[in-house]
Design a protein around this motif. Structure first.
Motif, PDB file in Angstrom:
ATOM      1  N   LEU A  54       1.890  16.242 -16.993  1.00 19.17           N
ATOM      2  CA  LEU A  54       0.664  16.158 -17.873  1.00 19.17           C
ATOM      3  C   LEU A  54      -0.696  16.300 -17.281  1.00 19.17           C
ATOM      4  O   LEU A  54      -1.500  16.787 -17.912  1.00 19.17           O
ATOM      5  CB  LEU A  54       1.124  14.649 -18.482  1.00 19.17           C
ATOM      6  N   LYS A  55      -0.594  15.943 -15.792  1.00 18.43           N
ATOM      7  CA  LYS A  55      -1.779  16.009 -15.129  1.00 18.43           C
ATOM      8  C   LYS A  55      -1.936  17.312 -14.668  1.00 18.43           C
ATOM      9  O   LYS A  55      -2.974  17.591 -14.057  1.00 18.43           O
ATOM     10  CB  LYS A  55      -1.667  14.924 -13.997  1.00 18.43           C
ATOM     11  N   ASN A  56      -0.844  17.977 -14.653  1.00 19.99           N
ATOM     12  CA  ASN A  56      -1.105  19.399 -14.085  1.00 19.99           C
ATOM     13  C   ASN A  56      -1.397  19.548 -12.522  1.00 19.99           C
ATOM     14  O   ASN A  56      -2.280  20.246 -12.061  1.00 19.99           O
ATOM     15  CB  ASN A  56      -1.808  20.397 -14.969  1.00 19.99           C
ATOM     16  N   ILE A  57      -0.660  18.609 -11.671  1.00 13.90           N
ATOM     17  CA  ILE A  57      -1.138  18.513 -10.033  1.00 13.90           C
ATOM     18  C   ILE A  57       0.179  18.942  -9.582  1.00 13.90           C
ATOM     19  O   ILE A  57       1.354  18.534 -10.160  1.00 13.90           O
ATOM     20  CB  ILE A  57      -1.505  16.987 -10.135  1.00 13.90           C
ATOM     21  N   SER A  58      -0.144  19.229  -8.102  1.00 12.94           N
ATOM     22  CA  SER A  58       1.085  19.329  -7.202  1.00 12.94           C
ATOM     23  C   SER A  58       1.907  18.220  -6.980  1.00 12.94           C
ATOM     24  O   SER A  58       1.231  17.329  -6.923  1.00 12.94           O
ATOM     25  CB  SER A  58       0.649  20.186  -6.053  1.00 12.94           C
ATOM     26  N   LYS A  59       3.252  18.240  -6.661  1.00 17.01           N
ATOM     27  CA  LYS A  59       3.916  17.132  -6.376  1.00 17.01           C
ATOM     28  C   LYS A  59       3.318  16.526  -4.885  1.00 17.01           C
ATOM     29  O   LYS A  59       4.139  15.495  -4.501  1.00 17.01           O
ATOM     30  CB  LYS A  59       5.385  17.279  -6.627  1.00 17.01           C
ATOM     31  N   ASN A  60       2.604  17.483  -4.237  1.00 13.05           N
ATOM     32  CA  ASN A  60       2.144  16.698  -2.884  1.00 13.05           C
ATOM     33  C   ASN A  60       1.190  15.859  -3.087  1.00 13.05           C
ATOM     34  O   ASN A  60       0.719  15.306  -2.057  1.00 13.05           O
ATOM     35  CB  ASN A  60       1.938  18.062  -2.114  1.00 13.05           C
ATOM     36  N   GLN A  61       0.520  16.063  -4.343  1.00  7.71           N
ATOM     37  CA  GLN A  61      -0.802  15.068  -4.545  1.00  7.71           C
ATOM     38  C   GLN A  61      -0.373  13.673  -4.481  1.00  7.71           C
ATOM     39  O   GLN A  61       0.431  13.264  -5.512  1.00  7.71           O
ATOM     40  CB  GLN A  61      -1.477  15.538  -5.724  1.00  7.71           C
ATOM     41  N   PRO A  62      -1.188  12.988  -3.822  1.00  6.71           N
ATOM     42  CA  PRO A  62      -0.823  11.494  -4.027  1.00  6.71           C
ATOM     43  C   PRO A  62      -0.969  10.758  -5.181  1.00  6.71           C
ATOM     44  O   PRO A  62      -1.842  10.971  -5.929  1.00  6.71           O
ATOM     45  CB  PRO A  62      -1.560  10.926  -3.001  1.00  6.71           C
ATOM     46  N   LEU A  63      -0.171   9.688  -5.394  1.00  3.56           N
ATOM     47  CA  LEU A  63      -0.299   8.958  -6.810  1.00  3.56           C
ATOM     48  C   LEU A  63      -0.520   7.435  -6.343  1.00  3.56           C
ATOM     49  O   LEU A  63      -0.163   7.197  -5.038  1.00  3.56           O
ATOM     50  CB  LEU A  63       1.136   9.104  -7.728  1.00  3.56           C
ATOM     51  N   SER A  64      -0.785   6.694  -7.040  1.00  2.00           N
ATOM     52  CA  SER A  64      -0.863   5.180  -6.836  1.00  2.00           C
ATOM     53  C   SER A  64       0.317   4.531  -7.411  1.00  2.00           C
ATOM     54  O   SER A  64       1.017   4.709  -8.390  1.00  2.00           O
ATOM     55  CB  SER A  64      -2.209   4.598  -7.354  1.00  2.00           C
ATOM     56  N   LEU A  65       0.455   3.303  -6.721  1.00  4.67           N
ATOM     57  CA  LEU A  65       1.330   2.469  -7.072  1.00  4.67           C
ATOM     58  C   LEU A  65       0.725   1.151  -7.799  1.00  4.67           C
ATOM     59  O   LEU A  65       0.068   0.227  -6.969  1.00  4.67           O
ATOM     60  CB  LEU A  65       2.331   2.005  -6.053  1.00  4.67           C
ATOM     61  N   LEU A  66       0.836   0.813  -9.038  1.00  3.48           N
ATOM     62  CA  LEU A  66       0.218  -0.380  -9.728  1.00  3.48           C
ATOM     63  C   LEU A  66       1.304  -1.494  -9.775  1.00  3.48           C
ATOM     64  O   LEU A  66       2.249  -1.359 -10.016  1.00  3.48           O
ATOM     65  CB  LEU A  66       0.041  -0.101 -10.801  1.00  3.48           C
ATOM     66  N   CYS A  67       0.720  -2.725  -8.831  1.00  9.54           N
ATOM     67  CA  CYS A  67       1.584  -3.786  -8.872  1.00  9.54           C
ATOM     68  C   CYS A  67       0.916  -5.134  -9.471  1.00  9.54           C
ATOM     69  O   CYS A  67      -0.420  -5.065  -9.670  1.00  9.54           O
ATOM     70  CB  CYS A  67       1.737  -4.255  -7.272  1.00  9.54           C
ATOM     71  N   GLY A  68       1.609  -6.065 -10.104  1.00  9.30           N
ATOM     72  CA  GLY A  68       1.219  -7.220 -10.565  1.00  9.30           C
ATOM     73  C   GLY A  68       0.305  -8.165  -9.666  1.00  9.30           C
ATOM     74  O   GLY A  68      -0.518  -8.837 -10.124  1.00  9.30           O
ATOM     75  N   ASP A  69       0.868  -8.043  -8.415  1.00  3.44           N
ATOM     76  CA  ASP A  69       0.361  -9.221  -7.370  1.00  3.44           C
ATOM     77  C   ASP A  69       0.515  -8.915  -6.103  1.00  3.44           C
ATOM     78  O   ASP A  69       1.294  -7.840  -5.788  1.00  3.44           O
ATOM     79  CB  ASP A  69       1.055 -10.709  -7.579  1.00  3.44           C
ATOM     80  N   ILE A  70       0.042  -9.577  -5.248  1.00  2.00           N
ATOM     81  CA  ILE A  70       0.103  -9.135  -3.840  1.00  2.00           C
ATOM     82  C   ILE A  70       1.864  -9.417  -3.093  1.00  2.00           C
ATOM     83  O   ILE A  70       2.235  -8.620  -2.511  1.00  2.00           O
ATOM     84  CB  ILE A  70      -0.703 -10.029  -2.594  1.00  2.00           C
ATOM     85  N   SER A  71       2.235 -10.579  -3.838  1.00  2.00           N
ATOM     86  CA  SER A  71       3.766 -10.592  -3.292  1.00  2.00           C
ATOM     87  C   SER A  71       4.630  -9.225  -3.790  1.00  2.00           C
ATOM     88  O   SER A  71       5.368  -8.901  -2.828  1.00  2.00           O
ATOM     89  CB  SER A  71       4.350 -11.861  -4.101  1.00  2.00           C
ATOM     90  N   THR A  72       4.538  -8.742  -4.994  1.00  2.00           N
ATOM     91  CA  THR A  72       5.158  -7.634  -5.290  1.00  2.00           C
ATOM     92  C   THR A  72       4.571  -6.236  -4.326  1.00  2.00           C
ATOM     93  O   THR A  72       5.387  -5.579  -4.082  1.00  2.00           O
ATOM     94  CB  THR A  72       4.971  -7.219  -6.796  1.00  2.00           C
ATOM     95  N   ALA A  73       3.450  -6.378  -4.027  1.00  2.00           N
ATOM     96  CA  ALA A  73       2.828  -5.058  -3.395  1.00  2.00           C
ATOM     97  C   ALA A  73       3.591  -4.991  -2.119  1.00  2.00           C
ATOM     98  O   ALA A  73       3.673  -4.127  -1.413  1.00  2.00           O
ATOM     99  CB  ALA A  73       1.447  -5.297  -3.278  1.00  2.00           C
ATOM    100  N   SER A  74       3.837  -6.602  -1.456  1.00  2.00           N
ATOM    101  CA  SER A  74       3.983  -6.467  -0.018  1.00  2.00           C
ATOM    102  C   SER A  74       5.534  -6.332   0.203  1.00  2.00           C
ATOM    103  O   SER A  74       5.850  -5.768   1.247  1.00  2.00           O
ATOM    104  CB  SER A  74       4.210  -7.851   0.349  1.00  2.00           C
ATOM    105  N   ASN A  75       6.177  -6.002  -0.948  1.00  2.00           N
ATOM    106  CA  ASN A  75       7.541  -5.221  -0.730  1.00  2.00           C
ATOM    107  C   ASN A  75       7.623  -3.717  -0.632  1.00  2.00           C
ATOM    108  O   ASN A  75       8.651  -3.202   0.063  1.00  2.00           O
ATOM    109  CB  ASN A  75       8.442  -5.612  -2.181  1.00  2.00           C
ATOM    110  N   TYR A  76       6.709  -3.084  -0.463  1.00  2.00           N
ATOM    111  CA  TYR A  76       6.664  -1.610  -0.522  1.00  2.00           C
ATOM    112  C   TYR A  76       5.594  -1.325   0.757  1.00  2.00           C
ATOM    113  O   TYR A  76       5.350  -0.095   0.949  1.00  2.00           O
ATOM    114  CB  TYR A  76       6.086  -0.903  -1.689  1.00  2.00           C
ATOM    115  N   MET A  77       5.147  -2.252   1.352  1.00  2.00           N
ATOM    116  CA  MET A  77       3.946  -1.849   2.660  1.00  2.00           C
ATOM    117  C   MET A  77       4.617  -2.396   3.764  1.00  2.00           C
ATOM    118  O   MET A  77       5.152  -3.515   3.940  1.00  2.00           O
ATOM    119  CB  MET A  77       2.670  -2.151   2.280  1.00  2.00           C
ATOM    120  N   GLU A  78       4.359  -1.853   5.000  1.00  2.00           N
ATOM    121  CA  GLU A  78       4.479  -2.546   6.287  1.00  2.00           C
ATOM    122  C   GLU A  78       3.476  -3.768   6.497  1.00  2.00           C
ATOM    123  O   GLU A  78       2.570  -3.866   5.633  1.00  2.00           O
ATOM    124  CB  GLU A  78       3.836  -1.680   7.383  1.00  2.00           C
TER     125      GLU A  78
END
Length: 205
Positions: A54-78
């Protein structure tokens, strides 16, 4: 199809239907606290593939991860530095993208093509998205709505361009063209990669 949701108390029945369709590989367009965004379930190969097309972009182009709160976000980051964690806690939800080091739990369906092992995480101040993320089992993979070299902020124009190609468009009216402020939190300090909305909240950086 344009979907009308209550701006303060989005209908859980409709959000439940959206969640189910996202899990099945659907793609929706939601208003955020910045611009409109295409969203897919971060664990859905079908949905993420549709998003790239839909966006017509390369798969190497970074996307964002939407999280509902910091607790959820912390599951995916160092682990963040103390300074970065305090800042995230103070200014989220809000119009900020935090570039962080990803950990092994990062949804590979969405981010396996990225060369850098970093990820942009957002906790948007959007009642629609926050209400959806409360009931949806996974974070959402996201990218801003962009068509013919410009951001699309008018829901009627979005309907013209994407209405037949997405599962639904949540009506947020005409948004102001303001992008998120991007903060690099991959090192001990914090640096600003892009100045955008909300800069007055981090003027001390």
């Amino acid at each position: 199809m344009i979907l009308e949701l209550h701006p303060q108390n989005p209908e859980k029945r409709i959000l439940g239907q959206i969640s189910k369709r996202l899990s099945e590989g659907g793609v929706y367009i939601f208003p955020t606290d910045t611009v409109y965004a295409l969203v897919a379930d971060s664990q859905s190969h079908t949905g993420v593939e549709k998003l790239y097309k839909l966006k017509n972009i390369s798969k190497n182009q970074p996307l964002s991860l939407l999280c509902g709160d910091i607790s959820t976000a912390s599951n995916y980051m160092e682990q963040l530095s103390n300074e970065a964690f305090r800042l995230m806690k103070r200014i989220t939800p809000g119009p900020f993208t935090f570039v962080v080091k990803a950990n092994k739990h990062l949804p590979r369906v969405s981010f396996s093509n990225q060369k850098e092992k970093n990820i942009g995480i957002r906790i948007p101040d959007s009642k629609y998205l926050l209400a959806l993320l409360e009931i949806h089992p996974n974070p959402l993979t996201s990218t801003s709505v962009f068509f013919k070299d410009e951001f699309v902020i008018d829901v009627d124009r979005i309907e013209e361009e994407y209405g037949s190609r997405v599962d639904g468009i949540v009506d947020g009216g005409i948004l102001e063209l303001e992008l998120s402020t991007i903060l690099d939190c991959t090192d001990d300090g914090i640096s600003i990669l892009r100045e955008g909305k909300g800069m007055e909240r981090i003027s001390n950086l």
